[in-house]
Write a protein that holds these residues in place. Structure first.
Motif: not given
Length: 181
Positions: A93-103, A127-142
């Protein structure tokens, strides 16, 4: 094969959690909040991010478990390996692609992130909340990928299937309850 003599010969992550409950319980509590609590991303999308990050890190254990979990929670089968092979062509999906690119960039080259990377996530409707959650999931799984690899944890497809279904049914709080068994 475990790197800790106090673990069984072929341990899974639950063996580490059971052996070290004082450090595992708070970690599982955090997993439950981040991965199953209210968030801009669905449970399936958070599991997708976890599986993707784990794939970028070549952590076969976490990638396997969370790919199955994401799929049983609703992500299209094969989407995660496809995203790792070619994010632009993957059925995410086009909305998740940039999130995955970011993480992905946060995982590979964290100091190379730019405001433009964050803006691409916002431009996709997050929004910023979503970006925060993406960062936190990424950090947790790293973190989790390093924990798994550092302890010498491995498993195969049968375990991934069992664990993915268990995570869908009980969440991470269910893993905490398993520590009492």
């Amino acid at each position: 094969m475990s790197f800790l003599n106090s673990l069984p010969e072929n341990p899974v992550l639950m063996d580490v959690f059971r052996r070290f409950p004082d450090t595992s319980r708070p970690l599982l509590d955090y997993h439950e909040v981040l991965m199953r609590g209210p968030a801009p991303f669905s449970v399936a999308e958070r599991e997708l991010i976890a599986a993707y990050v784990s794939g970028v890190n070549s952590c076969d254990y976490c990638h396997g478990v969370h790919t199955v979990t994401a799929e049983v929670c609703g992500i299209e089968q094969g989407a995660i390996p496809a995203a790792l092979a070619d994010l632009d062509a993957a059925p995410v999906g086009d909305t998740l692609r940039p999130v995955l690119r970011y993480v992905g960039k946060l995982t590979r080259t964290p100091s190379a992130l730019t405001p433009e990377d964050a803006e691409a996530v916002r431009a996709a409707g997050w929004d910023d909340s979503a970006l925060h959650y993406a960062v936190m999931v990424c950090a947790l799984f790293n973190f989790m990928n390093r924990m798994v690899e550092g302890h010498g944890i491995s498993a195969g497809p049968d375990y991934f299937a069992e664990s993915g279904k268990r995570l869908k049914e009980t969440g991470y709080a269910g893993l905490n309850r398993l520590l009492d068994d």
